[in-house]
Write an enzyme that holds these catalytic residues in place. Structure first.
Site, short mmCIF file in Angstrom:
data_model
loop_
_atom_site.label_atom_id
_atom_site.label_comp_id
_atom_site.label_asym_id
_atom_site.label_seq_id
_atom_site.Cartn_x
_atom_site.Cartn_y
_atom_site.Cartn_z
N GLU A 186 9.84 1.63 10.99
CA GLU A 186 11.68 3.14 11.21
C GLU A 186 10.59 3.99 10.48
O GLU A 186 10.12 4.69 9.38
CB GLU A 186 11.83 2.43 9.29
CG GLU A 186 13.20 2.86 9.72
CD GLU A 186 13.25 3.89 8.55
OE1 GLU A 186 13.40 5.59 9.16
OE2 GLU A 186 13.12 4.26 7.79
N LYS A 236 0.92 -1.09 0.00
CA LYS A 236 -0.29 -0.12 -0.09
C LYS A 236 0.78 0.95 -0.08
O LYS A 236 1.71 1.73 1.05
CB LYS A 236 -0.53 0.59 1.35
CG LYS A 236 -2.63 1.25 1.14
CD LYS A 236 -1.72 2.72 0.97
CE LYS A 236 -1.40 3.23 2.58
NZ LYS A 236 -1.42 4.40 2.07
N GLU A 279 11.38 16.75 13.94
CA GLU A 279 11.20 16.10 12.45
C GLU A 279 11.02 17.36 12.10
O GLU A 279 9.84 17.15 11.86
CB GLU A 279 11.08 14.76 12.53
CG GLU A 279 11.65 14.15 11.54
CD GLU A 279 11.20 13.08 11.08
OE1 GLU A 279 11.86 12.47 10.17
OE2 GLU A 279 10.37 12.41 10.98
N CYS A 284 14.28 10.20 6.72
CA CYS A 284 14.31 10.19 8.14
C CYS A 284 15.52 9.94 9.19
O CYS A 284 15.35 10.46 9.87
CB CYS A 284 13.35 8.86 7.67
SG CYS A 284 13.89 7.48 7.60
#
Length: 483
Positions: free
Chosen positions: A253, A178, A386, A287
Protein backbone atom coordinates in the site's frame (compact mmCIF):
# COMPACT_ATOMS: atom_id res chain seq x y z
CA UNK A 1 4.43 13.88 29.67
CA UNK A 2 7.58 11.82 30.09
CA UNK A 3 7.64 8.49 28.29
CA UNK A 4 7.44 5.50 30.61
CA UNK A 5 6.37 2.79 28.17
CA UNK A 6 8.31 -0.15 26.70
CA UNK A 7 11.60 0.47 24.91
CA UNK A 8 13.03 -3.04 24.41
CA UNK A 9 12.59 -5.43 21.51
CA UNK A 10 9.95 -8.11 22.02
CA UNK A 11 11.04 -11.48 20.63
CA UNK A 12 9.73 -14.92 21.48
CA UNK A 13 7.73 -13.64 24.44
CA UNK A 14 10.69 -11.84 26.02
CA UNK A 15 11.66 -8.18 26.31
CA UNK A 16 15.33 -7.81 25.43
CA UNK A 17 17.98 -5.36 24.35
CA UNK A 18 19.27 -5.24 20.79
CA UNK A 19 22.15 -7.60 20.13
CA UNK A 20 24.29 -4.71 18.85
CA UNK A 21 23.56 -2.47 21.82
CA UNK A 22 22.42 0.29 19.43
CA UNK A 23 19.41 2.49 20.14
CA UNK A 24 17.07 4.92 18.37
CA UNK A 25 16.17 8.37 19.70
CA UNK A 26 12.66 9.52 18.84
CA UNK A 27 11.73 13.19 18.71
CA UNK A 28 8.58 15.03 19.73
CA UNK A 29 7.90 17.03 16.54
CA UNK A 30 6.06 19.74 18.49
CA UNK A 31 8.98 20.51 20.81
CA UNK A 32 11.94 19.09 18.83
CA UNK A 33 13.13 17.40 22.02
CA UNK A 34 14.08 13.73 22.36
CA UNK A 35 11.00 11.97 23.70
CA UNK A 36 12.25 8.39 24.11
CA UNK A 37 15.10 6.02 23.32
CA UNK A 38 14.34 2.50 22.09
CA UNK A 39 16.42 -0.51 21.19
CA UNK A 40 17.45 -0.81 17.54
CA UNK A 41 17.17 -4.25 15.97
CA UNK A 42 19.76 -5.50 13.50
CA UNK A 43 19.93 -8.58 11.26
CA UNK A 44 20.65 -10.87 14.21
CA UNK A 45 17.56 -9.66 16.04
CA UNK A 46 15.47 -10.01 12.88
CA UNK A 47 16.59 -13.60 12.47
CA UNK A 48 15.78 -14.35 16.11
CA UNK A 49 12.31 -12.83 15.69
CA UNK A 50 11.60 -14.79 12.52
CA UNK A 51 12.78 -18.04 14.10
CA UNK A 52 10.54 -17.40 17.12
CA UNK A 53 7.62 -16.69 14.81
CA UNK A 54 8.31 -19.84 12.80
CA UNK A 55 8.37 -21.96 15.96
CA UNK A 56 5.02 -20.50 17.00
CA UNK A 57 3.31 -21.81 13.85
CA UNK A 58 5.17 -25.11 13.54
CA UNK A 59 3.13 -28.32 13.54
CA UNK A 60 1.95 -29.10 17.05
CA UNK A 61 2.75 -25.65 18.47
CA UNK A 62 0.16 -24.16 20.82
CA UNK A 63 -0.91 -21.39 18.42
CA UNK A 64 -0.97 -23.72 15.42
CA UNK A 65 -3.16 -26.20 17.32
CA UNK A 66 -5.51 -23.61 18.80
CA UNK A 67 -9.16 -23.93 17.80
CA UNK A 68 -10.87 -21.04 15.97
CA UNK A 69 -13.01 -20.17 18.99
CA UNK A 70 -9.91 -20.03 21.22
CA UNK A 71 -8.21 -17.74 18.71
CA UNK A 72 -11.34 -15.59 18.69
CA UNK A 73 -11.09 -15.14 22.46
CA UNK A 74 -7.41 -14.17 22.17
CA UNK A 75 -8.30 -11.55 19.55
CA UNK A 76 -10.97 -10.06 21.79
CA UNK A 77 -8.55 -10.13 24.71
CA UNK A 78 -6.01 -8.15 22.66
CA UNK A 79 -8.73 -5.65 21.77
CA UNK A 80 -9.62 -5.37 25.46
CA UNK A 81 -5.98 -4.75 26.37
CA UNK A 82 -5.61 -2.05 23.72
CA UNK A 83 -8.81 -0.42 24.90
CA UNK A 84 -7.54 -0.36 28.48
CA UNK A 85 -4.33 1.34 27.30
CA UNK A 86 -6.05 3.75 24.92
CA UNK A 87 -5.33 6.96 26.84
CA UNK A 88 -1.68 6.04 27.27
CA UNK A 89 -1.21 5.03 23.65
CA UNK A 90 -2.95 8.21 22.47
CA UNK A 91 -0.52 10.39 24.39
CA UNK A 92 2.44 8.36 23.19
CA UNK A 93 1.27 8.66 19.59
CA UNK A 94 0.75 12.41 19.95
CA UNK A 95 4.25 12.95 21.33
CA UNK A 96 5.95 10.53 18.95
CA UNK A 97 4.14 11.52 15.75
CA UNK A 98 2.80 15.03 16.41
CA UNK A 99 -0.85 14.32 15.69
CA UNK A 100 -3.51 15.78 17.94
CA UNK A 101 -5.00 13.64 20.73
CA UNK A 102 -8.30 13.59 18.81
CA UNK A 103 -6.57 12.13 15.74
CA UNK A 104 -4.58 9.66 17.85
CA UNK A 105 -7.74 8.54 19.64
CA UNK A 106 -9.48 7.89 16.32
CA UNK A 107 -6.50 5.79 15.24
CA UNK A 108 -6.68 3.60 18.33
CA UNK A 109 -10.46 3.23 18.13
CA UNK A 110 -10.04 1.97 14.58
CA UNK A 111 -7.57 -0.67 15.76
CA UNK A 112 -9.91 -1.83 18.52
CA UNK A 113 -12.72 -2.16 15.98
CA UNK A 114 -10.40 -3.97 13.58
CA UNK A 115 -9.36 -6.59 16.16
CA UNK A 116 -12.98 -7.18 17.12
CA UNK A 117 -14.03 -7.43 13.47
CA UNK A 118 -11.37 -10.04 12.70
CA UNK A 119 -12.11 -11.89 15.93
CA UNK A 120 -15.43 -12.64 14.26
CA UNK A 121 -13.65 -14.12 11.25
CA UNK A 122 -11.75 -16.86 13.08
CA UNK A 123 -14.63 -19.32 12.70
CA UNK A 124 -15.62 -18.23 9.20
CA UNK A 125 -12.52 -19.09 7.19
CA UNK A 126 -14.08 -21.75 5.01
CA UNK A 127 -13.25 -23.90 2.02
CA UNK A 128 -15.63 -25.42 -0.51
CA UNK A 129 -16.56 -28.73 -2.01
CA UNK A 130 -15.90 -28.98 -5.75
CA UNK A 131 -17.94 -31.37 -7.97
CA UNK A 132 -15.71 -33.81 -9.85
CA UNK A 133 -16.16 -37.28 -11.41
CA UNK A 134 -18.27 -39.86 -9.55
CA UNK A 135 -16.61 -41.77 -6.76
CA UNK A 136 -14.38 -38.88 -5.76
CA UNK A 137 -14.51 -36.10 -3.16
CA UNK A 138 -12.71 -32.85 -3.87
CA UNK A 139 -12.60 -29.92 -1.48
CA UNK A 140 -10.53 -26.92 -0.51
CA UNK A 141 -9.48 -25.50 2.83
CA UNK A 142 -7.68 -22.29 3.73
CA UNK A 143 -4.51 -22.62 5.79
CA UNK A 144 -2.43 -19.84 7.39
CA UNK A 145 0.48 -18.72 5.25
CA UNK A 146 2.86 -18.97 8.24
CA UNK A 147 5.25 -16.22 9.28
CA UNK A 148 4.05 -12.75 8.30
CA UNK A 149 6.24 -9.64 8.25
CA UNK A 150 4.65 -6.24 8.78
CA UNK A 151 6.66 -3.13 7.94
CA UNK A 152 4.56 -0.17 9.06
CA UNK A 153 4.91 3.57 8.33
CA UNK A 154 5.29 6.64 10.51
CA UNK A 155 2.16 8.56 9.54
CA UNK A 156 -0.40 6.28 11.25
CA UNK A 157 1.97 4.10 13.28
CA UNK A 158 -0.59 2.24 15.38
CA UNK A 159 -3.51 1.92 12.99
CA UNK A 160 -1.64 0.85 9.87
CA UNK A 161 0.19 -1.82 11.83
CA UNK A 162 -3.02 -3.07 13.42
CA UNK A 163 -4.98 -3.39 10.21
CA UNK A 164 -2.54 -6.04 8.94
CA UNK A 165 -1.60 -7.64 12.27
CA UNK A 166 -5.25 -8.36 13.15
CA UNK A 167 -6.21 -10.44 10.08
CA UNK A 168 -2.85 -12.21 10.17
CA UNK A 169 -3.48 -13.34 13.75
CA UNK A 170 -7.14 -14.16 13.13
CA UNK A 171 -6.16 -16.62 10.42
CA UNK A 172 -3.57 -18.36 12.60
CA UNK A 173 -0.32 -16.80 11.44
CA UNK A 174 2.52 -15.42 13.53
CA UNK A 175 3.68 -11.81 13.26
CA UNK A 176 6.96 -9.94 13.11
CA UNK A 177 6.23 -6.21 13.26
CA UNK A 178 8.93 -3.72 12.25
CA UNK A 179 7.66 -0.16 12.89
CA UNK A 180 9.19 2.94 11.36
CA UNK A 181 12.32 4.12 13.15
CA UNK A 182 10.79 7.62 13.13
CA UNK A 183 7.76 6.59 15.24
CA UNK A 184 8.53 3.21 16.85
CA UNK A 185 6.81 3.58 20.21
CA UNK A 186 3.14 2.69 19.77
CA UNK A 187 3.97 -0.60 18.00
CA UNK A 188 5.51 -1.89 21.22
CA UNK A 189 2.06 -1.74 22.77
CA UNK A 190 1.01 -4.61 20.50
CA UNK A 191 3.56 -6.68 22.38
CA UNK A 192 2.08 -5.54 25.70
CA UNK A 193 -1.42 -6.38 24.46
CA UNK A 194 -0.28 -9.83 23.29
CA UNK A 195 1.24 -10.48 26.72
CA UNK A 196 -1.90 -9.39 28.53
CA UNK A 197 -4.06 -11.49 26.21
CA UNK A 198 -1.94 -14.58 26.85
CA UNK A 199 -0.85 -15.23 23.28
CA UNK A 200 1.78 -17.98 23.08
CA UNK A 201 5.42 -16.92 22.91
CA UNK A 202 6.58 -16.02 19.41
CA UNK A 203 3.14 -15.31 17.96
CA UNK A 204 3.74 -11.55 18.14
CA UNK A 205 7.24 -10.09 17.84
CA UNK A 206 8.02 -6.35 17.66
CA UNK A 207 11.42 -5.12 16.51
CA UNK A 208 12.03 -1.40 16.01
CA UNK A 209 14.88 -0.74 13.61
CA UNK A 210 15.94 1.06 10.47
CA UNK A 211 14.38 0.36 7.10
CA UNK A 212 17.69 -0.29 5.38
CA UNK A 213 18.83 -2.60 8.19
CA UNK A 214 16.05 -4.45 9.99
CA UNK A 215 13.45 -3.76 7.31
CA UNK A 216 15.55 -5.14 4.48
CA UNK A 217 16.64 -8.16 6.53
CA UNK A 218 13.02 -8.92 7.37
CA UNK A 219 11.57 -8.53 3.87
CA UNK A 220 14.28 -10.74 2.37
CA UNK A 221 14.33 -13.41 5.10
CA UNK A 222 13.96 -16.91 3.66
CA UNK A 223 11.57 -17.99 6.41
CA UNK A 224 9.09 -15.15 5.94
CA UNK A 225 6.00 -16.26 4.02
CA UNK A 226 4.24 -12.93 3.49
CA UNK A 227 5.37 -9.30 3.65
CA UNK A 228 2.98 -6.40 4.16
CA UNK A 229 4.43 -2.94 3.59
CA UNK A 230 2.86 0.50 3.77
CA UNK A 231 5.01 3.41 2.67
CA UNK A 232 6.52 5.14 -0.33
CA UNK A 233 6.40 3.70 -3.83
CA UNK A 234 10.19 3.68 -4.14
CA UNK A 235 10.71 1.67 -0.96
CA UNK A 236 7.79 -0.60 -1.91
CA UNK A 237 9.57 -1.59 -5.11
CA UNK A 238 12.66 -2.47 -3.08
CA UNK A 239 10.57 -4.54 -0.64
CA UNK A 240 9.05 -6.47 -3.53
CA UNK A 241 12.48 -7.22 -4.98
CA UNK A 242 13.75 -8.33 -1.57
CA UNK A 243 10.79 -10.64 -1.01
CA UNK A 244 11.21 -12.22 -4.44
CA UNK A 245 14.36 -14.01 -3.28
CA UNK A 246 12.32 -15.78 -0.59
CA UNK A 247 9.37 -16.28 -2.99
CA UNK A 248 7.19 -14.55 -0.41
CA UNK A 249 3.86 -12.94 -1.24
CA UNK A 250 3.74 -9.17 -0.85
CA UNK A 251 0.98 -6.68 -0.09
CA UNK A 252 1.95 -3.13 -0.96
CA UNK A 253 0.00 0.00 0.00
CA UNK A 254 2.02 2.86 -1.40
CA UNK A 255 1.66 6.49 -2.43
CA UNK A 256 -1.29 8.50 -3.63
CA UNK A 257 -2.32 11.75 -5.28
CA UNK A 258 -6.05 11.51 -4.86
CA UNK A 259 -8.43 13.81 -6.72
CA UNK A 260 -11.59 15.29 -5.21
CA UNK A 261 -13.81 16.23 -8.14
CA UNK A 262 -16.48 18.87 -7.49
CA UNK A 263 -19.37 19.51 -9.90
CA UNK A 264 -21.63 22.60 -9.86
CA UNK A 265 -24.62 20.68 -8.49
CA UNK A 266 -22.71 19.58 -5.37
CA UNK A 267 -23.24 20.91 -1.85
CA UNK A 268 -20.21 23.19 -1.95
CA UNK A 269 -20.08 23.80 1.80
CA UNK A 270 -20.08 20.05 2.46
CA UNK A 271 -17.46 19.55 -0.23
CA UNK A 272 -15.21 22.22 1.28
CA UNK A 273 -15.49 20.67 4.74
CA UNK A 274 -14.80 17.23 3.31
CA UNK A 275 -11.79 18.40 1.36
CA UNK A 276 -10.48 20.09 4.50
CA UNK A 277 -10.52 16.78 6.34
CA UNK A 278 -9.11 14.92 3.37
CA UNK A 279 -6.02 17.10 3.00
CA UNK A 280 -5.37 18.73 6.39
CA UNK A 281 -6.12 15.78 8.71
CA UNK A 282 -2.85 14.49 10.19
CA UNK A 283 -1.13 17.52 8.61
CA UNK A 284 -1.72 16.01 5.19
CA UNK A 285 0.57 13.06 5.93
CA UNK A 286 -1.77 10.50 4.40
CA UNK A 287 -1.36 8.27 1.38
CA UNK A 288 -5.05 8.66 0.62
CA UNK A 289 -5.19 12.45 1.03
CA UNK A 290 -7.31 14.19 -1.60
CA UNK A 291 -4.43 16.51 -2.46
CA UNK A 292 -5.86 17.53 -5.86
CA UNK A 293 -9.14 19.45 -5.92
CA UNK A 294 -10.56 19.22 -9.45
CA UNK A 295 -13.36 21.79 -9.80
CA UNK A 296 -15.78 22.67 -12.59
CA UNK A 297 -15.22 26.20 -13.90
CA UNK A 298 -18.71 27.34 -12.90
CA UNK A 299 -17.90 27.01 -9.19
CA UNK A 300 -14.09 27.18 -9.28
CA UNK A 301 -13.65 30.62 -7.72
CA UNK A 302 -16.24 29.90 -5.06
CA UNK A 303 -14.58 26.63 -4.04
CA UNK A 304 -11.14 28.23 -3.90
CA UNK A 305 -12.52 30.94 -1.65
CA UNK A 306 -14.28 28.45 0.64
CA UNK A 307 -11.35 26.09 1.10
CA UNK A 308 -8.83 28.94 1.44
CA UNK A 309 -10.96 30.51 4.19
CA UNK A 310 -11.09 27.18 6.02
CA UNK A 311 -7.33 26.70 5.69
CA UNK A 312 -6.55 30.15 7.02
CA UNK A 313 -8.61 29.50 10.14
CA UNK A 314 -7.36 26.05 11.18
CA UNK A 315 -5.76 26.32 14.65
CA UNK A 316 -2.30 24.75 14.82
CA UNK A 317 -1.10 23.06 17.96
CA UNK A 318 1.32 20.52 19.34
CA UNK A 319 0.61 16.88 19.95
CA UNK A 320 -0.99 17.52 23.35
CA UNK A 321 -2.54 20.90 22.59
CA UNK A 322 -6.29 20.31 22.63
CA UNK A 323 -6.84 23.68 20.98
CA UNK A 324 -4.91 22.58 17.92
CA UNK A 325 -6.81 21.07 15.02
CA UNK A 326 -3.66 20.36 13.00
CA UNK A 327 -0.34 19.34 14.48
CA UNK A 328 3.23 19.58 13.18
CA UNK A 329 4.64 17.32 10.50
CA UNK A 330 6.70 14.42 11.74
CA UNK A 331 10.26 15.81 11.58
CA UNK A 332 12.57 18.47 10.19
CA UNK A 333 13.30 16.56 6.99
CA UNK A 334 9.61 16.19 6.21
CA UNK A 335 9.03 19.88 6.90
CA UNK A 336 11.88 20.88 4.61
CA UNK A 337 10.63 18.64 1.81
CA UNK A 338 7.10 20.05 2.02
CA UNK A 339 8.41 23.62 2.00
CA UNK A 340 10.52 22.81 -1.07
CA UNK A 341 7.37 21.62 -2.86
CA UNK A 342 5.60 24.85 -1.90
CA UNK A 343 8.43 26.91 -3.40
CA UNK A 344 8.33 24.75 -6.53
CA UNK A 345 4.60 25.43 -6.87
CA UNK A 346 5.23 29.18 -6.70
CA UNK A 347 8.05 28.95 -9.24
CA UNK A 348 5.90 26.97 -11.67
CA UNK A 349 3.19 29.62 -11.64
CA UNK A 350 0.60 28.43 -9.14
CA UNK A 351 -1.04 31.05 -6.92
CA UNK A 352 -0.94 30.76 -3.14
CA UNK A 353 -4.53 31.22 -1.96
CA UNK A 354 -3.79 30.31 1.67
CA UNK A 355 -0.76 29.48 3.80
CA UNK A 356 2.42 28.86 1.91
CA UNK A 357 5.04 28.68 4.64
CA UNK A 358 5.83 28.29 8.33
CA UNK A 359 3.47 29.93 10.87
CA UNK A 360 4.88 33.08 12.44
CA UNK A 361 3.63 32.28 15.93
CA UNK A 362 5.45 28.95 16.36
CA UNK A 363 8.96 29.23 17.80
CA UNK A 364 9.48 25.47 17.98
CA UNK A 365 8.04 22.47 16.21
CA UNK A 366 7.95 21.29 12.62
CA UNK A 367 4.83 23.18 11.58
CA UNK A 368 3.69 23.95 8.04
CA UNK A 369 0.73 26.20 7.33
CA UNK A 370 -2.33 24.63 5.72
CA UNK A 371 -1.63 25.63 2.12
CA UNK A 372 -3.96 26.04 -0.86
CA UNK A 373 -2.69 26.60 -4.41
CA UNK A 374 -5.01 27.95 -7.10
CA UNK A 375 -4.33 28.22 -10.85
CA UNK A 376 -2.69 24.79 -10.90
CA UNK A 377 -2.13 22.86 -14.12
CA UNK A 378 -2.21 19.10 -13.70
CA UNK A 379 1.26 18.74 -15.20
CA UNK A 380 2.83 20.88 -12.47
CA UNK A 381 5.09 19.13 -9.97
CA UNK A 382 2.72 19.86 -7.06
CA UNK A 383 -0.11 18.16 -8.98
CA UNK A 384 1.83 15.06 -10.00
CA UNK A 385 4.11 14.19 -7.08
CA UNK A 386 3.06 13.08 -3.62
CA UNK A 387 3.91 15.91 -1.21
CA UNK A 388 2.73 14.14 1.96
CA UNK A 389 1.91 17.37 3.70
CA UNK A 390 -0.89 19.95 4.12
CA UNK A 391 -0.75 21.24 0.54
CA UNK A 392 -3.81 21.30 -1.76
CA UNK A 393 -3.68 21.94 -5.52
CA UNK A 394 -6.91 23.29 -7.04
CA UNK A 395 -7.36 22.57 -10.75
CA UNK A 396 -10.07 24.03 -12.99
CA UNK A 397 -11.89 21.92 -15.61
CA UNK A 398 -14.61 22.82 -18.11
CA UNK A 399 -16.69 19.64 -18.31
CA UNK A 400 -17.08 16.06 -17.15
CA UNK A 401 -14.81 14.66 -19.86
CA UNK A 402 -11.95 16.94 -18.85
CA UNK A 403 -12.58 16.17 -15.18
CA UNK A 404 -12.12 12.43 -15.67
CA UNK A 405 -9.06 13.03 -17.86
CA UNK A 406 -7.41 15.19 -15.18
CA UNK A 407 -8.44 12.90 -12.32
CA UNK A 408 -6.91 9.84 -14.01
CA UNK A 409 -3.79 11.66 -15.18
CA UNK A 410 -1.66 10.48 -12.28
CA UNK A 411 0.86 7.70 -11.68
CA UNK A 412 -1.11 6.81 -8.54
CA UNK A 413 -4.47 5.14 -8.08
CA UNK A 414 -5.32 4.83 -4.41
CA UNK A 415 -8.42 6.85 -3.56
CA UNK A 416 -10.65 9.47 -5.16
CA UNK A 417 -13.75 11.52 -4.32
CA UNK A 418 -16.69 12.80 -6.34
CA UNK A 419 -18.99 15.57 -5.12
CA UNK A 420 -22.31 15.75 -6.99
CA UNK A 421 -26.04 15.49 -6.30
CA UNK A 422 -26.62 13.74 -9.62
CA UNK A 423 -26.83 10.04 -8.75
CA UNK A 424 -26.40 8.92 -12.36
CA UNK A 425 -23.27 11.05 -12.77
CA UNK A 426 -21.90 9.72 -9.48
CA UNK A 427 -22.10 6.10 -10.62
CA UNK A 428 -20.90 6.62 -14.19
CA UNK A 429 -18.03 8.84 -13.03
CA UNK A 430 -17.03 6.31 -10.36
CA UNK A 431 -16.86 3.61 -13.06
CA UNK A 432 -14.40 5.71 -15.06
CA UNK A 433 -12.06 6.55 -12.17
CA UNK A 434 -8.86 4.47 -12.19
CA UNK A 435 -8.64 4.18 -8.41
CA UNK A 436 -8.93 1.34 -5.93
CA UNK A 437 -11.38 3.37 -3.82
CA UNK A 438 -13.99 5.94 -4.82
CA UNK A 439 -15.95 8.09 -2.34
CA UNK A 440 -19.13 9.91 -3.36
CA UNK A 441 -20.08 13.03 -1.39
CA UNK A 442 -17.64 12.16 1.36
CA UNK A 443 -14.01 12.65 2.13
CA UNK A 444 -11.83 9.51 2.15
CA UNK A 445 -13.25 7.12 4.71
CA UNK A 446 -12.86 3.47 5.62
CA UNK A 447 -13.96 0.73 8.04
CA UNK A 448 -12.42 -2.61 9.05
CA UNK A 449 -14.89 -4.46 6.83
CA UNK A 450 -14.13 -2.48 3.64
CA UNK A 451 -11.19 -3.33 1.35
CA UNK A 452 -8.37 -0.79 1.25
CA UNK A 453 -5.86 -0.59 -1.58
CA UNK A 454 -4.99 0.94 -4.92
CA UNK A 455 -3.93 0.51 -8.51
CA UNK A 456 -0.96 1.63 -10.61
CA UNK A 457 1.93 3.00 -8.52
CA UNK A 458 -0.21 2.87 -5.37
CA UNK A 459 0.53 -0.82 -4.94
CA UNK A 460 -1.36 -4.09 -5.05
CA UNK A 461 -3.30 -6.33 -2.73
CA UNK A 462 -5.94 -5.20 -0.27
CA UNK A 463 -5.95 -4.52 3.45
CA UNK A 464 -9.10 -4.90 5.53
CA UNK A 465 -12.34 -6.72 4.76
CA UNK A 466 -12.66 -10.30 3.60
CA UNK A 467 -9.87 -9.62 1.10
CA UNK A 468 -7.35 -9.57 3.97
CA UNK A 469 -8.51 -13.03 5.04
CA UNK A 470 -7.56 -14.26 1.59
CA UNK A 471 -4.23 -12.43 1.81
CA UNK A 472 -3.14 -14.26 4.97
CA UNK A 473 -4.34 -17.71 3.95
CA UNK A 474 -3.51 -20.03 1.08
CA UNK A 475 -5.76 -22.59 -0.56
CA UNK A 476 -5.11 -26.28 -0.14
CA UNK A 477 -6.93 -28.68 -2.47
CA UNK A 478 -7.75 -32.15 -1.15
CA UNK A 479 -8.80 -34.94 -3.52
CA UNK A 480 -10.13 -38.26 -2.22
CA UNK A 481 -10.83 -41.35 -4.35
CA UNK A 482 -13.79 -43.02 -2.60
CA UNK A 483 -13.67 -46.23 -4.67
Amino acid sequence: MEYSGPTDLYIGGEWREASSGETIDTEDPATEDVYATVQKADETDVDDAVQAAAAAVANGAEWESMSPDQRREKMHAMADAIEEMKDEISMVESHDNGKTPFEAGMEIDMVIDTFRYYAGWTEKVEGEQIPVEDGRLNYTKRDPVGVTAHISPWNYPFQLAGRSVAPALATGNSVVLKPSSVTPLSALYYAKAAEQAGLPDGVVNVIPGSGSGAGSALSSHENVDHVTFTGSTGVGKTIQRDAADAVADVTLELGGKGPAVVFPDADLDAAARGVQYGIFMNAGQMCWANSRLVVHEDVYDEMVEKIADIAENIPLGGGIDDDGQMGPVVNENQQAEILDYIETGKEEGATVAAGGGVPDDKDTGHFVEPTVFADVDNDMTIAQEEIFGPVLSVIEVSDEEEAIEVANDSPFGLTSCVWTNDLSRAHTFADKLEYGMVMVNETPNTWPQTPFGGTKQSGHGRAQGEEAIQTYTEVKNVHVNLN
